[in-house]
Design a protein around this motif. Sequence first.
Motif, PDB file in Angstrom:
ATOM      1  N   PRO A  13      -6.255  -5.696   9.305  1.00  0.00           N
ATOM      2  CA  PRO A  13      -5.798  -6.959   9.365  1.00  0.00           C
ATOM      3  C   PRO A  13      -5.083  -7.206  10.845  1.00  0.00           C
ATOM      4  O   PRO A  13      -4.424  -6.329  10.893  1.00  0.00           O
ATOM      5  N   ILE A  14      -4.952  -8.815  10.927  1.00  0.00           N
ATOM      6  CA  ILE A  14      -4.229  -8.956  12.184  1.00  0.00           C
ATOM      7  C   ILE A  14      -2.886  -9.377  11.960  1.00  0.00           C
ATOM      8  O   ILE A  14      -1.864  -9.959  12.602  1.00  0.00           O
ATOM      9  N   ALA A  15      -2.845 -10.045  10.592  1.00  0.00           N
ATOM     10  CA  ALA A  15      -1.592 -10.532  10.071  1.00  0.00           C
ATOM     11  C   ALA A  15      -1.160 -10.190   8.658  1.00  0.00           C
ATOM     12  O   ALA A  15      -2.264 -10.154   7.712  1.00  0.00           O
ATOM     13  N   ILE A  16      -0.364  -9.841   8.207  1.00  0.00           N
ATOM     14  CA  ILE A  16       0.132  -9.580   6.910  1.00  0.00           C
ATOM     15  C   ILE A  16       1.653 -10.227   6.618  1.00  0.00           C
ATOM     16  O   ILE A  16       2.579 -10.062   7.464  1.00  0.00           O
ATOM     17  N   GLU A  17       1.593 -10.677   5.312  1.00  0.00           N
ATOM     18  CA  GLU A  17       2.988 -11.311   5.238  1.00  0.00           C
ATOM     19  C   GLU A  17       3.172 -11.088   3.427  1.00  0.00           C
ATOM     20  O   GLU A  17       2.286 -11.266   2.827  1.00  0.00           O
ATOM     21  N   VAL A  18       4.047 -10.661   2.880  1.00  0.00           N
ATOM     22  CA  VAL A  18       4.524 -10.673   1.361  1.00  0.00           C
ATOM     23  C   VAL A  18       5.328 -11.802   1.090  1.00  0.00           C
ATOM     24  O   VAL A  18       6.449 -12.032   1.786  1.00  0.00           O
ATOM     25  N   VAL A  19       4.848 -12.485   0.021  1.00  0.00           N
ATOM     26  CA  VAL A  19       5.659 -13.649  -0.608  1.00  0.00           C
ATOM     27  C   VAL A  19       5.933 -13.419  -1.973  1.00  0.00           C
ATOM     28  O   VAL A  19       5.150 -12.511  -2.639  1.00  0.00           O
ATOM     29  N   LEU A  20       6.751 -14.107  -2.522  1.00  0.00           N
ATOM     30  CA  LEU A  20       6.892 -14.001  -3.990  1.00  0.00           C
ATOM     31  C   LEU A  20       6.310 -15.191  -4.646  1.00  0.00           C
ATOM     32  O   LEU A  20       6.374 -16.607  -4.119  1.00  0.00           O
ATOM     33  N   VAL A  21       5.679 -15.129  -5.753  1.00  0.00           N
ATOM     34  CA  VAL A  21       4.939 -15.956  -6.378  1.00  0.00           C
ATOM     35  C   VAL A  21       5.222 -15.869  -7.928  1.00  0.00           C
ATOM     36  O   VAL A  21       5.067 -14.971  -8.458  1.00  0.00           O
ATOM     37  N   GLU A  22       5.615 -17.295  -8.658  1.00  0.00           N
ATOM     38  CA  GLU A  22       5.958 -17.232  -9.957  1.00  0.00           C
ATOM     39  C   GLU A  22       4.948 -18.274 -10.437  1.00  0.00           C
ATOM     40  O   GLU A  22       4.939 -19.740 -10.096  1.00  0.00           O
ATOM     41  N   LEU A  23       4.043 -18.148 -11.490  1.00  0.00           N
ATOM     42  CA  LEU A  23       3.018 -18.854 -11.854  1.00  0.00           C
ATOM     43  C   LEU A  23       3.672 -19.437 -13.243  1.00  0.00           C
ATOM     44  O   LEU A  23       4.746 -18.632 -13.810  1.00  0.00           O
ATOM     45  N   PRO A  24       3.620 -20.701 -13.545  1.00  0.00           N
ATOM     46  CA  PRO A  24       4.285 -21.122 -14.865  1.00  0.00           C
ATOM     47  C   PRO A  24       3.804 -20.200 -15.898  1.00  0.00           C
ATOM     48  O   PRO A  24       2.904 -19.977 -16.358  1.00  0.00           O
ATOM     49  N   GLY A  25       4.961 -19.926 -16.728  1.00  0.00           N
ATOM     50  CA  GLY A  25       4.898 -19.004 -17.953  1.00  0.00           C
ATOM     51  C   GLY A  25       5.023 -17.726 -17.652  1.00  0.00           C
ATOM     52  O   GLY A  25       4.608 -16.925 -18.385  1.00  0.00           O
ATOM     53  N   GLU A  26       4.885 -17.357 -16.159  1.00  0.00           N
ATOM     54  CA  GLU A  26       4.796 -15.734 -15.927  1.00  0.00           C
ATOM     55  C   GLU A  26       5.798 -15.204 -14.994  1.00  0.00           C
ATOM     56  O   GLU A  26       6.531 -15.787 -14.626  1.00  0.00           O
ATOM     57  N   LEU A  80      -1.752 -21.143  -1.866  1.00  0.00           N
ATOM     58  CA  LEU A  80      -0.370 -21.042  -2.301  1.00  0.00           C
ATOM     59  C   LEU A  80       0.313 -22.409  -2.658  1.00  0.00           C
ATOM     60  O   LEU A  80       0.991 -22.533  -3.550  1.00  0.00           O
ATOM     61  N   HIS A  81      -0.179 -23.275  -2.066  1.00  0.00           N
ATOM     62  CA  HIS A  81       0.161 -24.633  -2.183  1.00  0.00           C
ATOM     63  C   HIS A  81      -0.168 -25.035  -3.681  1.00  0.00           C
ATOM     64  O   HIS A  81       0.500 -26.008  -4.442  1.00  0.00           O
ATOM     65  N   ALA A  82      -1.477 -24.656  -4.070  1.00  0.00           N
ATOM     66  CA  ALA A  82      -1.854 -25.085  -5.539  1.00  0.00           C
ATOM     67  C   ALA A  82      -1.102 -24.430  -6.673  1.00  0.00           C
ATOM     68  O   ALA A  82      -0.910 -24.977  -7.674  1.00  0.00           O
ATOM     69  N   VAL A  83      -0.309 -23.130  -6.414  1.00  0.00           N
ATOM     70  CA  VAL A  83       0.643 -22.436  -7.166  1.00  0.00           C
ATOM     71  C   VAL A  83       1.776 -23.648  -7.457  1.00  0.00           C
ATOM     72  O   VAL A  83       2.184 -23.880  -8.604  1.00  0.00           O
ATOM     73  N   VAL A  84       2.266 -24.248  -6.243  1.00  0.00           N
ATOM     74  CA  VAL A  84       3.298 -25.260  -6.437  1.00  0.00           C
ATOM     75  C   VAL A  84       2.820 -26.489  -7.302  1.00  0.00           C
ATOM     76  O   VAL A  84       3.684 -26.992  -7.849  1.00  0.00           O
ATOM     77  N   GLU A  85       1.743 -27.121  -7.005  1.00  0.00           N
ATOM     78  CA  GLU A  85       1.090 -28.023  -7.675  1.00  0.00           C
ATOM     79  C   GLU A  85       0.959 -28.230  -9.175  1.00  0.00           C
ATOM     80  O   GLU A  85       1.182 -29.190  -9.828  1.00  0.00           O
ATOM     81  N   LYS A  86       0.843 -26.797  -9.462  1.00  0.00           N
ATOM     82  CA  LYS A  86       0.401 -26.440 -10.859  1.00  0.00           C
ATOM     83  C   LYS A  86       1.738 -26.244 -11.671  1.00  0.00           C
ATOM     84  O   LYS A  86       2.022 -25.893 -12.720  1.00  0.00           O
ATOM     85  N   GLY A  87       3.011 -26.417 -10.888  1.00  0.00           N
ATOM     86  CA  GLY A  87       4.423 -26.210 -11.432  1.00  0.00           C
ATOM     87  C   GLY A  87       4.880 -24.801 -11.302  1.00  0.00           C
ATOM     88  O   GLY A  87       5.972 -24.394 -11.923  1.00  0.00           O
ATOM     89  N   GLY A  88       4.131 -24.021 -10.474  1.00  0.00           N
ATOM     90  CA  GLY A  88       4.700 -22.787  -9.954  1.00  0.00           C
ATOM     91  C   GLY A  88       5.631 -22.777  -8.849  1.00  0.00           C
ATOM     92  O   GLY A  88       5.938 -23.789  -8.377  1.00  0.00           O
ATOM     93  N   SER A  89       5.861 -21.478  -8.291  1.00  0.00           N
ATOM     94  CA  SER A  89       6.931 -21.473  -7.126  1.00  0.00           C
ATOM     95  C   SER A  89       6.464 -20.490  -6.268  1.00  0.00           C
ATOM     96  O   SER A  89       5.773 -19.243  -6.467  1.00  0.00           O
ATOM     97  N   VAL A  90       6.663 -20.518  -4.971  1.00  0.00           N
ATOM     98  CA  VAL A  90       6.197 -19.595  -3.775  1.00  0.00           C
ATOM     99  C   VAL A  90       7.433 -19.596  -2.863  1.00  0.00           C
ATOM    100  O   VAL A  90       8.025 -20.718  -2.601  1.00  0.00           O
TER     101      VAL A  90
END
Length: 112
Positions: free
Chosen positions: A4-17, A75-85
């Motif tokens: 891989p030429i780029a690696i990043e770790v983010v935190l994701v919370e899907l609605p209800g998870e 990742l933006h789709a997570v936010v659009e569905k009510g989740g968080s990044v």
Amino acid sequence: MEDPIAIEVVLVELPGESQCEVTIQVGRPFEDPDYPGEWLCPVSLKPLYSSLRPARSNSAFQSLCLANSLVLDLLHAVVEKGGSVWLEPGNPYPFEAYAFGVAASLRKGCGQ
């Protein structure tokens, strides 16, 4: 993913998870051995997506741009569905910081 030429770790919370760590990986573009002149760029967002197809284009540079765009769209789709990044707890993912170059200025519209 190999090399891989780029690696990043983010935190994701899907609605209800529960919140989980998602590892973004973007690979090095390579020419498709079956279709000369076509370029592929591997991309991964595990464990959010178990298997993503590589971004495909007739240019190495564009395949890399498309792979990055796919990551941001998913990742933006997570936010659009009510989740968080987040980059870290309490620090929302700065999607606007990843808009760059002429494409960013074109999105603002004429005269803005």
